[in-house]
Design a protein around this motif. Structure first.
Motif, PDB file in Angstrom:
ATOM      1  N   LEU A 199       0.964  -1.436   0.087  1.00 49.18           N
ATOM      2  CA  LEU A 199       0.290  -0.029  -0.091  1.00 49.18           C
ATOM      3  C   LEU A 199       0.813   1.270   0.106  1.00 49.18           C
ATOM      4  O   LEU A 199       1.699   1.403   0.977  1.00 49.18           O
ATOM      5  CB  LEU A 199      -0.853   0.107   1.232  1.00 49.18           C
ATOM      6  CG  LEU A 199      -1.837   1.216   1.138  1.00 49.18           C
ATOM      7  CD1 LEU A 199      -2.999   1.194   0.268  1.00 49.18           C
ATOM      8  CD2 LEU A 199      -2.499   1.227   2.852  1.00 49.18           C
ATOM      9  N   LEU A 254      -7.648   3.918  -7.124  1.00 48.53           N
ATOM     10  CA  LEU A 254      -8.287   3.105  -8.226  1.00 48.53           C
ATOM     11  C   LEU A 254      -7.207   1.901  -9.083  1.00 48.53           C
ATOM     12  O   LEU A 254      -7.661   0.822  -9.160  1.00 48.53           O
ATOM     13  CB  LEU A 254      -8.923   3.847  -9.217  1.00 48.53           C
ATOM     14  CG  LEU A 254      -9.671   3.302 -10.329  1.00 48.53           C
ATOM     15  CD1 LEU A 254     -11.228   3.141  -9.672  1.00 48.53           C
ATOM     16  CD2 LEU A 254     -10.056   4.310 -11.427  1.00 48.53           C
ATOM     17  N   LYS A 255      -5.779   2.368  -9.016  1.00 47.34           N
ATOM     18  CA  LYS A 255      -5.082   1.517  -9.510  1.00 47.34           C
ATOM     19  C   LYS A 255      -4.773   0.307  -8.669  1.00 47.34           C
ATOM     20  O   LYS A 255      -4.416  -0.810  -9.049  1.00 47.34           O
ATOM     21  CB  LYS A 255      -3.544   2.283  -9.527  1.00 47.34           C
ATOM     22  CG  LYS A 255      -3.333   3.174 -10.612  1.00 47.34           C
ATOM     23  CD  LYS A 255      -2.201   4.144 -10.540  1.00 47.34           C
ATOM     24  CE  LYS A 255      -2.095   5.062 -11.580  1.00 47.34           C
ATOM     25  NZ  LYS A 255      -1.020   5.959 -11.218  1.00 47.34           N
ATOM     26  N   TYR A 256      -5.036   0.423  -7.188  1.00 49.74           N
ATOM     27  CA  TYR A 256      -4.849  -0.971  -6.222  1.00 49.74           C
ATOM     28  C   TYR A 256      -6.263  -1.256  -5.893  1.00 49.74           C
ATOM     29  O   TYR A 256      -6.427  -2.152  -4.991  1.00 49.74           O
ATOM     30  CB  TYR A 256      -4.191  -0.450  -5.242  1.00 49.74           C
ATOM     31  CG  TYR A 256      -2.704  -0.076  -5.399  1.00 49.74           C
ATOM     32  CD1 TYR A 256      -1.748  -0.902  -5.270  1.00 49.74           C
ATOM     33  CD2 TYR A 256      -2.336   1.392  -5.723  1.00 49.74           C
ATOM     34  CE1 TYR A 256      -0.264  -0.598  -5.538  1.00 49.74           C
ATOM     35  CE2 TYR A 256      -1.077   1.680  -5.992  1.00 49.74           C
ATOM     36  CZ  TYR A 256      -0.161   0.736  -5.860  1.00 49.74           C
ATOM     37  OH  TYR A 256       1.016   1.021  -6.055  1.00 49.74           O
ATOM     38  N   GLY A 257      -7.141  -0.788  -6.593  1.00 53.64           N
ATOM     39  CA  GLY A 257      -8.784  -1.666  -6.458  1.00 53.64           C
ATOM     40  C   GLY A 257      -9.330  -0.958  -5.286  1.00 53.64           C
ATOM     41  O   GLY A 257      -9.930  -1.906  -4.412  1.00 53.64           O
ATOM     42  N   LEU A 258      -9.030  -0.001  -4.472  1.00 54.61           N
ATOM     43  CA  LEU A 258      -9.241   0.414  -3.203  1.00 54.61           C
ATOM     44  C   LEU A 258     -10.140   1.971  -3.446  1.00 54.61           C
ATOM     45  O   LEU A 258     -10.571   2.328  -2.413  1.00 54.61           O
ATOM     46  CB  LEU A 258      -8.226   0.943  -2.597  1.00 54.61           C
ATOM     47  CG  LEU A 258      -6.902  -0.045  -2.231  1.00 54.61           C
ATOM     48  CD1 LEU A 258      -6.109   0.427  -1.383  1.00 54.61           C
ATOM     49  CD2 LEU A 258      -7.484  -1.273  -1.281  1.00 54.61           C
ATOM     50  N   GLU A 306     -13.163   2.114  -3.954  1.00 55.52           N
ATOM     51  CA  GLU A 306     -14.493   2.253  -3.084  1.00 55.52           C
ATOM     52  C   GLU A 306     -14.534   2.166  -1.527  1.00 55.52           C
ATOM     53  O   GLU A 306     -15.407   2.571  -0.888  1.00 55.52           O
ATOM     54  CB  GLU A 306     -15.237   0.762  -3.495  1.00 55.52           C
ATOM     55  CG  GLU A 306     -16.014   0.760  -4.849  1.00 55.52           C
ATOM     56  CD  GLU A 306     -16.348  -0.599  -4.883  1.00 55.52           C
ATOM     57  OE1 GLU A 306     -16.500  -1.581  -4.050  1.00 55.52           O
ATOM     58  OE2 GLU A 306     -16.534  -0.853  -6.324  1.00 55.52           O
ATOM     59  N   LEU A 307     -13.145   2.120  -1.234  1.00 50.86           N
ATOM     60  CA  LEU A 307     -13.074   2.226   0.455  1.00 50.86           C
ATOM     61  C   LEU A 307     -12.944   3.884   0.938  1.00 50.86           C
ATOM     62  O   LEU A 307     -12.788   4.105   1.906  1.00 50.86           O
ATOM     63  CB  LEU A 307     -11.606   1.583   0.825  1.00 50.86           C
ATOM     64  CG  LEU A 307     -11.817  -0.013   0.428  1.00 50.86           C
ATOM     65  CD1 LEU A 307     -10.573  -0.644   1.026  1.00 50.86           C
ATOM     66  CD2 LEU A 307     -12.564  -0.448   0.706  1.00 50.86           C
TER      67      LEU A 307
END
Lengths: 157, 421
Positions: free
Chosen positions: A12, A75-79, A81-82
């Protein structure tokens, strides 16, 4: 090769890590989608919030530039929405899909006569088709002329 | 006269030694070095020319600015018009001295010229009118109006072609053809006063000079220089006197004139350059007084620099010159200086105090490290997302992004630790 949760968390970026320390990820904490008050525990750091005592608005804790930075990185790490919701901004494809384009970009304006020409031609065509009825309305004697024309009409037989 | 001199003394008494004064006529600036008050009553009598001269010599040196008017006075006291010139002098004194105040952004010269009457700002007929209006106050009504001064750029530059003591030939007017001695040449309005061109002027008895016996006084009339030509007297062997009149002059090489005590050019008649017209002797010899330097003092050499290796000043004098105890050289600040450097704290208003009290009551928001639950959530989401990525370049990019450090992260960690400690 899939990573474990712990291994993945080690990757992260520090920027996101700092943000999540200050503002925990979404399902664990709730954030308002509209501007709120500064005393609200669910206030959104990406939105301006009001000080109810003084009646003054506090600017968003994160500027539009910084919030865009965070969103794109998450968004690059798929986060994505968090993060707390960013209802006032759109990113990437979404930004272009729902875009309200300038009319000038979508079609050429043309001159007024050019714009009105197709309608005019259509009207003219329809009028020519119904010309007999139009003349009949104005001049009832015209029915003789129609009958004569019908007589003279060439047929195959 | 009474009123003039009274005003004059008032103005003089406004200034004291050390004041900076500017002369309105020549814009020269100097400080008042000495101060003597006029004894009005004794002057009202005007015993005789010499006595006036003597008195003025003792009273005038209180300033340097009116050097011009001073010399003019000395010259004119020798001429016929000493009474009026004295009047003129008083009025000149009245208008020519004023104290000036200087602000930090302004140059000394600018400050001296500020707000003062400047005739050079007027042109044409307005200039003549204004000049005459001003001149009214400085002369008796019986005396004819003076000729206005020339603008600075119109004034004669360089050596004056005609000086006091010269002979002048009048080329125009009532006195055309006369040859007369020049009493005074004034550069300001380019005029000459001639010995024989005078006008009878009525002088009230209160302004009479001591040796004056009549109300009527012969007063020299100023004549513009264009109406006179320089003339020279010539005597041949037989004793016949003839005059040479020069239409124009040519100045040639300079020589030191012992009579004039300065370097002057030789002057010749133009187009007849074999005829030289010598400068006249000064009309009066300068006399020594209490302020003049003696000749022997001038030639007495009191100091001579022998070598640069040795200081010209004795060591004991250096401290006096440099003043080691100057307040500007002190290393420590005085209490007053320190107070001026540190601004006082503003007292808090009631609202501010209430706000601060409220703020002290509310607990400070503590930062906590990410909980295990959150770490797990983030980690699992990331692992899920990274597993979907097939592009090795994107993976490499993400690797690089995750390696990047930020100072803010370190600050937050320190804060958390600091709080925990």
């Amino acid at each position: 090769m899939s990573l474990t949760a712990k291994e993945a968390f080690a990757k992260l970026p520090q920027k996101l890590h700092t943000f999540f320390i200050k503002h925990p990820p979404r399902p664990l904490a709730q954030y308002a989608t509209t501007p709120s008050t500064i005393s609200d525990p669910q206030k959104n750091p990406f939105l301006p919030n009001k000080n109810e005592e003084s009646g003054k608005w506090h600017a968003a804790k994160y500027s539009l530039r910084r919030s865009a930075d965070l969103y794109k990185m998450a968004l690059k790490y798929g986060l994505a929405e968090l993060l707390p919701p960013i209802p006032h901004k759109k990113f990437h494809e979404e930004r272009y899909n729902d875009k309200k384009w300038m009319r000038g970009l979508l079609f050429q304006k043309k001159r007024k006569w050019e714009r009105e020409l197709p309608t005019k031609l259509e009207q003219r065509r329809v009028a020519m088709e119904n010309m007999d009825e139009t003349i009949l309305k104005a001049r009832p004697a015209y029915k003789k002329q129609i009958a004569r024309r019908e007589e003279k009409k060439r047929t195959w037989f | 006269m009474k009123s003039t001199s009274f005003k004059c003394t008032c103005i003089i008494s406004q200034h004291s030694p050390g004041h900076v004064l500017a002369c309105t006529s020549c814009s020269r600036i100097c400080s008042l070095i000495q101060f003597h008050l006029f004894q009005i009553d004794s002057h009202l009598k005007f015993p005789n020319t010499n006595e006036i001269n003597q008195n003025l010599k003792h009273t005038i040196p209180f300033y340097l600015t009116a050097e011009q008017s001073f010399s003019w006075l000395i010259q004119s006291t020798l001429s016929k018009c000493h009474v009026t010139s004295l009047l003129l002098f008083f009025s000149k004194l009245q208008t020519s001295l004023r104290p000036i105040s200087i602000t930090s952004t302004m140059s000394f010269k600018t400050a001296a010229k500020r707000g003062q009457f400047d005739l050079d700002r007027y042109v044409g007929n307005l200039r003549v009118k204004t000049y005459k209006e001003f001149a009214k106050h400085s002369r008796l009504p019986t005396i004819p109006a003076p000729i206005p001064t020339l603008r600075k750029d119109e004034r004669l530059i360089g050596e004056a072609p005609i000086v006091a003591g010269d002979l002048a030939y009048i080329v125009s007017g009532k006195h055309k053809g006369k040859i007369s001695r020049v009493l005074l040449y004034t550069r300001d309005n380019d005029t000459v006063l001639l010995n024989e061109v005078t006008k009878n002027v009525v002088i009230p008895k209160q302004y009479w000079a001591a040796n004056q016996t009549s109300h009527v006084l012969e007063y020299p009339v100023p004549i513009p220089r264009k109406f006179v030509r320089l003339a020279a007297k010539e005597k041949d062997e037989k004793g016949n006197v003839s005059y040479v009149v020069a239409e124009d002059l040519v100045f040639k090489e300079k020589y030191y004139d012992d009579r004039l005590k300065r370097w002057v050019p030789r002057r010749f008649v133009k187009h007849h350059e074999n005829i030289e017209i010598p400068w006249p002797s000064p009309m009066s010899e300068p006399k020594d007084d209490q302020y003049s330097t003696l000749t022997e003092d001038v030639y007495n050499k009191t100091h001579e620099l022998q070598t640069v290796a040795k200081s010209p000043f004795p060591k004991s004098v250096l401290n006096e010159l440099r003043n080691p105890y100057s307040k500007f050289k002190k290393r420590e600040l005085t209490e007053g200086q320190a107070r001026r450097l540190n601004a006082p704290q503003m007292p808090l208003s009631v609202e501010q105090k209430i706000y601060l009290a409220k703020k002290a009551q509310t607990p400070v928001k503590k930062l906590e490290p990410l909980s295990e639950e959150a770490k797990d959530l983030i980690g699992s989401r990331m692992a899920e997302h990274l597993a979907k990525i097939k592009n090795p370049l994107l993976l490499k990019h993400l690797e690089a992004v995750s390696q990047k450090t930020t100072p803010e992260f370190q600050r937050v960690l320190n804060e958390i630790e600091g709080k925990q400690d």
